[in-house]
Design an enzyme around this catalytic site. Structure first.
Site, PDB file in Angstrom:
ATOM      1  N   ASN A 160       0.863  -1.182   0.000  1.00 39.98           N
ATOM      2  CA  ASN A 160       0.000   0.000   0.000  1.00 39.98           C
ATOM      3  C   ASN A 160       0.901   1.234   0.000  1.00 39.98           C
ATOM      4  O   ASN A 160       1.549   1.519   1.000  1.00 39.98           O
ATOM      5  CB  ASN A 160      -0.888  -0.029   1.258  1.00 39.98           C
ATOM      6  CG  ASN A 160      -1.654   1.259   1.457  1.00 39.98           C
ATOM      7  OD1 ASN A 160      -1.811   2.048   0.517  1.00 39.98           O
ATOM      8  ND2 ASN A 160      -2.134   1.487   2.672  1.00 39.98           N
ATOM      9  N   TRP A 161       0.922   1.918  -1.122  1.00 40.51           N
ATOM     10  CA  TRP A 161       1.833   3.070  -1.243  1.00 40.51           C
ATOM     11  C   TRP A 161       1.244   4.340  -0.620  1.00 40.51           C
ATOM     12  O   TRP A 161       1.902   5.391  -0.630  1.00 40.51           O
ATOM     13  CB  TRP A 161       2.184   3.316  -2.719  1.00 40.51           C
ATOM     14  CG  TRP A 161       3.064   2.241  -3.307  1.00 40.51           C
ATOM     15  CD1 TRP A 161       3.521   1.118  -2.671  1.00 40.51           C
ATOM     16  CD2 TRP A 161       3.608   2.200  -4.631  1.00 40.51           C
ATOM     17  NE1 TRP A 161       4.309   0.383  -3.526  1.00 40.51           N
ATOM     18  CE2 TRP A 161       4.385   1.023  -4.740  1.00 40.51           C
ATOM     19  CE3 TRP A 161       3.514   3.036  -5.750  1.00 40.51           C
ATOM     20  CZ2 TRP A 161       5.060   0.664  -5.910  1.00 40.51           C
ATOM     21  CZ3 TRP A 161       4.180   2.686  -6.922  1.00 40.51           C
ATOM     22  CH2 TRP A 161       4.951   1.516  -6.994  1.00 40.51           C
ATOM     23  N   LYS A 162       0.026   4.275  -0.159  1.00 40.16           N
ATOM     24  CA  LYS A 162      -0.621   5.424   0.480  1.00 40.16           C
ATOM     25  C   LYS A 162      -0.486   6.674  -0.412  1.00 40.16           C
ATOM     26  O   LYS A 162      -0.474   6.553  -1.631  1.00 40.16           O
ATOM     27  CB  LYS A 162      -0.025   5.671   1.868  1.00 40.16           C
ATOM     28  CG  LYS A 162       0.048   4.404   2.722  1.00 40.16           C
ATOM     29  CD  LYS A 162       0.335   4.701   4.160  1.00 40.16           C
ATOM     30  CE  LYS A 162       0.595   3.396   4.884  1.00 40.16           C
ATOM     31  NZ  LYS A 162       0.229   3.436   6.280  1.00 40.16           N
ATOM     32  N   GLY A 201       2.782  -1.301   4.296  1.00 39.72           N
ATOM     33  CA  GLY A 201       2.724   0.118   3.964  1.00 39.72           C
ATOM     34  C   GLY A 201       4.113   0.669   3.707  1.00 39.72           C
ATOM     35  O   GLY A 201       4.678   0.523   2.624  1.00 39.72           O
ATOM     36  N   GLY A 202       4.692   1.276   4.741  1.00 44.54           N
ATOM     37  CA  GLY A 202       5.985   1.962   4.618  1.00 44.54           C
ATOM     38  C   GLY A 202       7.051   1.144   3.896  1.00 44.54           C
ATOM     39  O   GLY A 202       7.756   1.661   3.018  1.00 44.54           O
ATOM     40  N   GLU A 210      -6.750   4.356   7.957  1.00 48.42           N
ATOM     41  CA  GLU A 210      -6.567   5.796   7.688  1.00 48.42           C
ATOM     42  C   GLU A 210      -7.819   6.379   7.030  1.00 48.42           C
ATOM     43  O   GLU A 210      -8.176   7.532   7.253  1.00 48.42           O
ATOM     44  CB  GLU A 210      -5.311   6.007   6.830  1.00 48.42           C
ATOM     45  CG  GLU A 210      -4.046   5.779   7.655  1.00 48.42           C
ATOM     46  CD  GLU A 210      -2.851   5.282   6.882  1.00 48.42           C
ATOM     47  OE1 GLU A 210      -2.832   5.378   5.637  1.00 48.42           O
ATOM     48  OE2 GLU A 210      -1.911   4.772   7.533  1.00 48.42           O
ATOM     49  N   GLY A 255       2.393   2.016  10.745  1.00 47.29           N
ATOM     50  CA  GLY A 255       3.310   3.141  10.602  1.00 47.29           C
ATOM     51  C   GLY A 255       3.999   3.539  11.889  1.00 47.29           C
ATOM     52  O   GLY A 255       4.593   4.615  11.976  1.00 47.29           O
ATOM     53  N   GLU A 274      -5.254  -5.369  10.558  1.00 46.93           N
ATOM     54  CA  GLU A 274      -4.269  -4.314  10.744  1.00 46.93           C
ATOM     55  C   GLU A 274      -4.541  -3.600  12.073  1.00 46.93           C
ATOM     56  O   GLU A 274      -5.360  -2.663  12.119  1.00 46.93           O
ATOM     57  CB  GLU A 274      -4.357  -3.305   9.596  1.00 46.93           C
ATOM     58  CG  GLU A 274      -4.073  -3.910   8.243  1.00 46.93           C
ATOM     59  CD  GLU A 274      -3.452  -2.879   7.315  1.00 46.93           C
ATOM     60  OE1 GLU A 274      -2.357  -3.137   6.831  1.00 46.93           O
ATOM     61  OE2 GLU A 274      -4.059  -1.812   7.111  1.00 46.93           O
ATOM     62  N   SER A 291       3.499  -2.400  10.243  1.00 49.98           N
ATOM     63  CA  SER A 291       4.963  -2.354  10.381  1.00 49.98           C
ATOM     64  C   SER A 291       5.653  -3.670   9.987  1.00 49.98           C
ATOM     65  O   SER A 291       6.629  -4.080  10.610  1.00 49.98           O
ATOM     66  CB  SER A 291       5.356  -1.940  11.809  1.00 49.98           C
ATOM     67  OG  SER A 291       4.849  -0.648  12.090  1.00 49.98           O
ATOM     68  N   HIS A 334      -9.431   0.825   4.974  1.00 47.89           N
ATOM     69  CA  HIS A 334      -8.139   1.003   5.652  1.00 47.89           C
ATOM     70  C   HIS A 334      -8.348   1.926   6.854  1.00 47.89           C
ATOM     71  O   HIS A 334      -9.155   2.864   6.803  1.00 47.89           O
ATOM     72  CB  HIS A 334      -7.119   1.610   4.675  1.00 47.89           C
ATOM     73  CG  HIS A 334      -5.721   1.608   5.216  1.00 47.89           C
ATOM     74  ND1 HIS A 334      -5.289   2.552   6.110  1.00 47.89           N
ATOM     75  CD2 HIS A 334      -4.684   0.766   5.012  1.00 47.89           C
ATOM     76  CE1 HIS A 334      -4.021   2.278   6.435  1.00 47.89           C
ATOM     77  NE2 HIS A 334      -3.634   1.203   5.772  1.00 47.89           N
TER      78      HIS A 334
HETATM   79  C1  PEP Z   1      -0.711  -0.083   5.840  1.00 46.53           C
HETATM   80  O1  PEP Z   1      -0.679   1.031   5.358  1.00 46.53           O
HETATM   81  O2  PEP Z   1      -1.630  -0.855   5.544  1.00 46.53           O
HETATM   82  C2  PEP Z   1       0.336  -0.495   6.773  1.00 46.53           C
HETATM   83  C3  PEP Z   1       0.260  -1.663   7.351  1.00 46.53           C
HETATM   84  O3  PEP Z   1       1.367   0.405   6.994  1.00 46.53           O
HETATM   85  P1  PEP Z   1       2.796   0.106   7.672  1.00 46.53           P
HETATM   86  O4  PEP Z   1       3.309  -1.178   7.067  1.00 46.53           O
HETATM   87  O5  PEP Z   1       3.623   1.280   7.338  1.00 46.53           O
HETATM   88  O6  PEP Z   1       2.572  -0.061   9.135  1.00 46.53           O
END
Ligand code: PEP
Length: 254
Positions: A11-13, A236-237, A99, A175, A169, A215, A97
């Protein structure tokens, strides 16, 4: 894990311009050439979908979107329809998600509508569920997840949900660098799978893929994937850097 093909989803957000997304996906195509036995998806921002689609078309990587709106078309300024995602080359769409739930008003009802719209256009929804830190500390984890899953999937039949993917999640792990321990994640994945069994039967509960997200990085993917009910990761990151993301994909044993 039973016969479930692992899925590693990035997920590049709200990161990467079109040229950055093109560069990252070109590198990923090279780094992941020859990958088989696992599904890989990347979800760039809407603006880069079409360009990235052209690059990954012949590769093992599939395209996903980070959200959609449930109407087919109409006067909905700023929104993106399922048909638009299909025409941009998407196979998957992330729905609900944390966010989106936190900043943009997504809730269990809109998530349900979005899943219906996605399925209606042949997209594979990735339904995100997860508790906040406060909810975990107050022992509400399972009741929160029960509600998010049941409401999100309300009104669907077993056959509707054949392709659907769930992503657990924990909001406190997104994050933040904090990962749920493999035992904490397994406990929740088993709970979600049992809930699916109760609601839809054991055919779906044994075939549905449940991803872990929060993470995830090359240092923790292997121990998470070793748990029997974790079928992949929503990253994500660590998906923004092609070297790191391809390392995660390569560490997923099949
Ligand atoms: C995400 O955006 O779905 C996520 C899990 O982010 P991160 O891996 O950065 O925690």
């Amino acid at each position: 894990m039973e016969n479930r093909t692992p899925l590693i989803a990035g997920n590049w957000k709200m990161f990467k311009t079109i040229s950055e997304a093109v560069e990252t996906s070109e590198q990923l195509v090279k780094l992941l050439a020859g990958t088989s036995g696992k599904d890989v998806m990347i979800a760039p921002p809407f603006t880069a979908l079409s360009s990235v689609s052209d690059i990954i078309r012949e590769s093992c990587i599939s395209l996903g979107a980070q959200n959609l709106f449930w109407e087919k078309d109409g006067a909905y300024t700023g929104e993106i329809s399922p048909a638009m995602l299909v025409s941009a080359g998407c196979k998957y769409v992330i729905i609900g998600h944390s966010e989106r739930r936190q900043y943009f008003g997504d809730n269990d009802d809109t998530v349900n509508k979005k899943i219906r719209a996605a399925l209606g256009f042949g997209l594979i929804p990735i339904l995100c569920v997860g508790e906040s830190e406060k909810e975990r500390e107050s022992d509400y984890t399972f009741s929160v997840l029960d509600k998010q899953l049941k409401k999100g999937l309300e009104g669907f039949s077993l056959d509707d949900l054949e392709t659907t993917v769930i992503a657990y999640e924990p909001v406190w792990a997104i994050g933040t660098g904090k990962t749920a321990t493999k035992e904490q994640a397994q406990e929740v994945h088993l709970f979600l799978r049992s809930l699916i069994e109760k609601e839809f039967g054991d055919r779906l509960s044994s075939s549905i893929r449940i991803l872990y997200g929060g993470s995830v990085n090359p240092g923790n993917i292997s121990e998470l994937m070793a748990m029997p009910d974790i079928d992949g990761a929503l990253v994500g990151g660590a998906s923004l850097n092609p070297d790191t993301f391809s390392k995660i994909v390569n560490l997923v044993n099949i």
